[in-house]
Scaffold this active site. Structure first.
Site, PDB file in Angstrom:
ATOM      1  CB  SER A 165      -0.862   0.010   1.260  1.00  6.43           C
ATOM      2  OG  SER A 165      -1.610  -1.178   1.325  1.00  6.43           O
ATOM      3  CB  CYS A 185      -5.019   0.002   5.925  1.00  5.39           C
ATOM      4  SG  CYS A 185      -3.667  -0.714   4.969  1.00  5.39           S
ATOM      5  CG  ASP A 214      -5.210  -1.291   1.227  1.00  2.14           C
ATOM      6  OD1 ASP A 214      -5.187  -2.328   0.531  1.00  2.14           O
ATOM      7  OD2 ASP A 214      -4.248  -0.499   1.300  1.00  2.14           O
TER       8      ASP A 214
HETATM    9  P1  FAD Z   1       6.638 -14.421   1.289  1.00  4.10           P
HETATM   10  O1  FAD Z   1       7.865 -15.127   0.926  1.00  4.10           O
HETATM   11  O2  FAD Z   1       5.624 -14.218   0.255  1.00  4.10           O
HETATM   12  O3  FAD Z   1       5.984 -15.111   2.528  1.00  4.10           O
HETATM   13  C1  FAD Z   1       4.744 -14.648   3.000  1.00  4.10           C
HETATM   14  C2  FAD Z   1       4.136 -15.614   3.997  1.00  4.10           C
HETATM   15  O4  FAD Z   1       3.872 -16.863   3.369  1.00  4.10           O
HETATM   16  C3  FAD Z   1       5.024 -15.967   5.177  1.00  4.10           C
HETATM   17  O5  FAD Z   1       4.850 -15.074   6.208  1.00  4.10           O
HETATM   18  C4  FAD Z   1       4.456 -17.317   5.562  1.00  4.10           C
HETATM   19  O6  FAD Z   1       3.319 -17.153   6.346  1.00  4.10           O
HETATM   20  C5  FAD Z   1       4.070 -17.912   4.264  1.00  4.10           C
HETATM   21  N1  FAD Z   1       5.146 -18.801   3.775  1.00  4.10           N
HETATM   22  C6  FAD Z   1       6.070 -18.528   2.823  1.00  4.10           C
HETATM   23  N2  FAD Z   1       6.856 -19.578   2.638  1.00  4.10           N
HETATM   24  C7  FAD Z   1       6.428 -20.542   3.459  1.00  4.10           C
HETATM   25  C8  FAD Z   1       6.829 -21.876   3.736  1.00  4.10           C
HETATM   26  N3  FAD Z   1       7.846 -22.438   3.091  1.00  4.10           N
HETATM   27  N4  FAD Z   1       6.140 -22.591   4.636  1.00  4.10           N
HETATM   28  C9  FAD Z   1       5.111 -22.036   5.291  1.00  4.10           C
HETATM   29  N5  FAD Z   1       4.689 -20.791   5.097  1.00  4.10           N
HETATM   30  C10 FAD Z   1       5.333 -20.048   4.200  1.00  4.10           C
HETATM   31  N6  FAD Z   1       3.041  -5.595   3.526  1.00  4.10           N
HETATM   32  C11 FAD Z   1       3.710  -4.593   4.137  1.00  4.10           C
HETATM   33  O7  FAD Z   1       4.667  -4.822   4.874  1.00  4.10           O
HETATM   34  N7  FAD Z   1       3.334  -3.279   3.928  1.00  4.10           N
HETATM   35  C12 FAD Z   1       2.298  -2.938   3.133  1.00  4.10           C
HETATM   36  O8  FAD Z   1       2.000  -1.761   2.958  1.00  4.10           O
HETATM   37  C13 FAD Z   1       1.575  -4.003   2.476  1.00  4.10           C
HETATM   38  N8  FAD Z   1       0.529  -3.727   1.670  1.00  4.10           N
HETATM   39  C14 FAD Z   1      -0.141  -4.752   1.062  1.00  4.10           C
HETATM   40  C15 FAD Z   1      -1.226  -4.447   0.233  1.00  4.10           C
HETATM   41  C16 FAD Z   1      -1.912  -5.455  -0.405  1.00  4.10           C
HETATM   42  C17 FAD Z   1      -3.074  -5.131  -1.297  1.00  4.10           C
HETATM   43  C18 FAD Z   1      -1.503  -6.804  -0.216  1.00  4.10           C
HETATM   44  C19 FAD Z   1      -2.212  -7.935  -0.902  1.00  4.10           C
HETATM   45  C20 FAD Z   1      -0.435  -7.109   0.606  1.00  4.10           C
HETATM   46  C21 FAD Z   1       0.263  -6.092   1.253  1.00  4.10           C
HETATM   47  N9  FAD Z   1       1.349  -6.375   2.073  1.00  4.10           N
HETATM   48  C22 FAD Z   1       2.009  -5.348   2.699  1.00  4.10           C
HETATM   49  C23 FAD Z   1       1.881  -7.750   2.193  1.00  4.10           C
HETATM   50  C24 FAD Z   1       2.967  -7.953   1.130  1.00  4.10           C
HETATM   51  O9  FAD Z   1       2.372  -7.971  -0.153  1.00  4.10           O
HETATM   52  C25 FAD Z   1       3.737  -9.272   1.269  1.00  4.10           C
HETATM   53  O10 FAD Z   1       2.835 -10.327   1.378  1.00  4.10           O
HETATM   54  C26 FAD Z   1       4.649  -9.302   2.443  1.00  4.10           C
HETATM   55  O11 FAD Z   1       5.558  -8.220   2.387  1.00  4.10           O
HETATM   56  C27 FAD Z   1       5.470 -10.594   2.471  1.00  4.10           C
HETATM   57  O12 FAD Z   1       6.136 -10.777   1.250  1.00  4.10           O
HETATM   58  P2  FAD Z   1       7.427 -11.676   1.145  1.00  4.10           P
HETATM   59  O13 FAD Z   1       7.662 -11.985  -0.290  1.00  4.10           O
HETATM   60  O14 FAD Z   1       8.548 -11.064   1.893  1.00  4.10           O
HETATM   61  O15 FAD Z   1       7.014 -12.992   1.918  1.00  4.10           O
END
Ligand code: FAD
Length: 692
Positions: free
Chosen positions: A452, A645, A690
């Site tokens: 966001s 949010c 959101d």
């Molecule tokens: P990922 O690698 O995608 O992991 C995410 C989660 O998946 C983990 O916490 C865990 O629960 C699970 N996971 C992954 N791998 C495994 C595994 N091997 N085994 C079990 N579980 C697993 N985030 C913010 O910090 N700030 C924002 O402003 C924000 N805005 C958003 C707005 C929208 C509309 C949406 C949809 C999401 C938003 N998010 C925000 C969340 C963000 O998009 C990400 O999901 C978040 O930052 C994590 O991404 P990542 O790739 O680091 O983690």
């Protein structure tokens, strides 16, 4: 020629518009923005690709199409799994189809001996996914007009369909896409085979809901179409050809570039979900850190990209997998030595789309194209069994893949990704019998992650702020701490910008300079997604915002905007922000900025904090809301907008319930009436969410 096509389409659209105008304007509700639809389909039009699904099926000899409406890739993954199963177990001639790539006027001529699957995710407030918008609007319209039997009561009488929805019960409009579409199809005379399945991400049972739904569905389908089940034999979807004549030095080889323009160094717009802009990060720093958490602020420059945003929109970051995970994967499948071998990948069937550009290398696919860090799916484990390194391991895999509870114990609770799982089950054996095609088929495409936007487009039109917490999940009993893919990548970029020579957060070792060092100088691939989370256009309207933790991100943009308007002498309405975190010292983000903006807003801004670990009692934003019930209700009566949010699973629901309670107390109505009032606020856009 492209222009000619476009001209004709524009004329047609105008014509349609005129017709619509004289037919009570109903078409305008059907197609919200016909011109952008044309542009979105521009690629397909230019390439002369047919949007006629019946023609496509006939040409390629298919009798089963699996449509998907997918936002994060899960529905698309389920669609390919169903297509594969249909073909391998039942001999159906299957294809998958992206809903946005076809037209639906001829669905009334769908052959009776064919079958159409609809795998439909619901997004946000009961909305279709981006790629399903046109499909949904076509069928939802009051005036659907099919090419032939327009006067018929049951135009879809020849359509047999299967339906599964992906939803999240923490949202109010749970699985509304599949429910709506199923209702419409039935009403139009279509025949559903099996039940309309519903997967629940909120309860964390999506995969099991899907598996439980599909077996009886296959039985019904087999009966209805007279299909014989046979022993499923694995047939690769893709042919992989190693190309010793090419090397990673050759400029035609993709090393992670998203498309041809990027490969040729001439990246050009329009930048969108299919074509990221490689944006410079112009500033980045840590908002706070403690033992387990790092919170980042980044400023991404979109000047010259033609990208634009408005306050409240989302920015999508295109991640890549860490070197640590890529190496682990290469090693367990025995590919370390050939990681840089150049390969061609070809669909073995006319409808099989290679999901990334080629020629490329094994390592590139694992680093830039596939979601290798995600949790493992049970069905995929069952498919892998036949390629086990030994008979013993094969038996064990079959057991794990075949039993929901064993799988939960052995895999889900251990938070294993696929390479960790293979290491765990194989006890160090190399899994070199797995055809590489299976990885491309069985793992999801890596997905951009949304953030966001935490800045105001009015104040900084060309600079997008991101507020992100670095993901790190430690579960009791799990042998690994799950490290977020994207947020650790951003963390590495931030460290690099801070002057760390070889940033390696958590030993993850990202290729932060990108393919051929094209992202050097701290760049990150992004695009912008427009959201319906918007300030009232009149700044004098009061607003109430609830955003604990990083949920405060868009509200930083909102407040920055109103402070700017106030400084310009505009009349600003009451602006109330509920913010929550652990304590006032550690993770109270943007504290100084709130103070500064508060001054600029001459008392119109109020920040109400809830600290969960500051005192003996845990205080959350919903408690503070409750305390301020009278004030909140008074503001709502003045038509204040109410925004939430952040965490969808708990916080957003509790805030919703708290608001209903406030209305009960303040207006003396019963619970049912209060719930209806809150629902009405949502429907009219006075209550906006959101959440993720
Ligand atoms: P990922 O690698 O995608 O992991 C995410 C989660 O998946 C983990 O916490 C865990 O629960 C699970 N996971 C992954 N791998 C495994 C595994 N091997 N085994 C079990 N579980 C697993 N985030 C913010 O910090 N700030 C924002 O402003 C924000 N805005 C958003 C707005 C929208 C509309 C949406 C949809 C999401 C938003 N998010 C925000 C969340 C963000 O998009 C990400 O999901 C978040 O930052 C994590 O991404 P990542 O790739 O680091 O983690």
């Amino acid at each position: 020629a492209a222009l000619d096509t476009l001209d004709i389409v524009v004329l047609l659209v105008l014509l349609l518009g005129t017709v619509a105008y004289f037919t009570k304007g109903t078409y305008w509700a059907v197609k919200k923005d016909p011109y952008s639809a044309v542009l979105a389909n521009g690629a397909a039009l230019k390439a002369g690709k047919s949007r006629n699904i019946l023609e496509k099926m006939q040409e390629s000899g298919k009798n089963c199409v699996v449509f998907y409406g997918s936002q994060t890739g899960t529905a698309e993954d389920y669609a390919s799994r169903l297509a594969k199963e249909g073909s391998q177990r039942f001999g159906l001639k299957t294809m998958t189809a992206d809903l946005e790539e076809y037209d639906y006027e001829n669905m009334d001529q769908f052959p009776e001996d064919h079958i159409a699957f609809f795998i439909l995710a619901t997004y946000g407030e009961g909305e279709p996914t981006d790629n399903a918008v046109e499909f949904y609007e076509f069928f939802k319209g009051d005036d659907i007009s099919f090419s032939e039997k327009t006067s018929d009561d049951a135009p879809l009488s020849s359509l047999k369909y299967v339906a599964f929805g992906l939803g999240n019960n923490t949202y109010e409009h749970y699985n509304s896409m599949v429910r709506d579409v199923d209702k419409i199809f039935t009403k139009l005379g279509g025949t559903r085979i099996g039940t309309a399945g519903e997967g629940d991400d909120g309860a964390g049972t999506m995969e099991e809901d899907f598996l439980a739904w599909k077996e009886p569905m296959w039985a019904d389908l087999a009966q209805s179409m007279g299909l014989e089940e046979r022993e499923a034999v694995y047939e690769p979807v893709f042919e992989i050809t190693e190309k010793p004549e090419l090397s990673i030095e050759d400029t035609t080889v993709y090393l992670g570039e998203p498309n041809k323009n990027h490969l040729e160094g001439l990246s050009k717009g329009p930048y969108n979900a299919h074509n990221p802009f490689i944006a410079p990060i112009v500033e980045s720093y840590e908002l706070f850190n403690d033992k387990t958490r790092n919170c980042l602020h980044l400023e991404v420059d979109i000047s010259g990209s033609n990208l634009s945003y408005t306050t409240g929109d989302h920015i999508a970051v295109w991640p890549n997998n860490s070197g640590m995970e890529v190496d682990r994967f290469l090693k367990v499948i025995g590919f370390t030595d050939k990681k840089d071998t150049v390969i061609g990948v070809k669909g073995l069937d006319a409808t099989a789309k290679v999901p990334f550009p080629v020629p490329t290398t094994y390592e590139t696919i694992l680093r830039y194209q596939l979601e290798i860090g995600a949790p493992v799916s049970r069905q995929f484990v069952a498919t892998l069994a036949q390629f086990s390194p030994s008979e013993n391991i094969k038996e064990e895999l079959a057991k794990i893949g075949g039993d929901k509870d064993v799988f939960a114990e052995q895999v889900t609770k251990k938070n294993l990704n696929i390479a960790q799982f293979l290491n765990h089950i194989g006890k160090g054996a190399v899994w070199d019998k797995i055809p590489f095609s299976l990885w491309i088929e069985g793992l999801n495409k890596i997905q951009p992650r949304y953030y966001s936007i935490s800045s105001s487009s009015l104040v900084q039109k060309n600079k997008i702020s991101i507020t992100a917490i670095v993901e790190s999940v430690e579960t009791a009993g799990a042998p690994h701490v799950v490290k977020g893919v994207t947020t650790n990548y951003l963390f590495a970029l931030m460290l690099k910008q801070a002057g760390v020579a070889n940033p390696d957060p958590n030993g993850l070792n990202y290729a932060i300079t990108g393919p051929r060092n094209k992202y050097d100088g701290i760049h990150v691939p992004v695009h912008v997604r427009h959201a319906n989370f918007k300030l009232p256009s009149d700044p004098s309207k009061p607003i109430i915002m609830v955003g604990p933790g990083t949920g405060v991100a868009p509200f930083r943009g909102f407040v920055q905007e109103r402070a700017h308007q106030a400084a310009n002498g505009e009349n600003i309405g009451k602006t109330v922000l509920f913010f929550g975190c652990r304590n006032s010292e550690q993770d109270f983000i943007y504290k100084k900025q709130w103070e500064q903006w508060s001054k600029e807003m001459n008392g119109q801004f109020e920040l109400i904090t809830a600290f969960s670990r500051d005192g003996p009692k845990k205080v959350y934003v919903q408690h503070r809301l409750k305390e301020r019930g009278a004030e909140i209700d008074a503001l709502l009566q003045q038509r204040a907008y109410f925004y939430v949010c952040g965490d969808a699973a708990n916080m957003a629901r509790e805030v919703n319930d708290t608001l209903a309670q406030i209305i009960v107390e303040q207006r003396g109505v019963d619970k049912k009436k209060a719930d209806d009032i809150v629902k009405g606020m949502r429907a009219s856009g006075q209550y906006q969410e959101d959440v993720w």
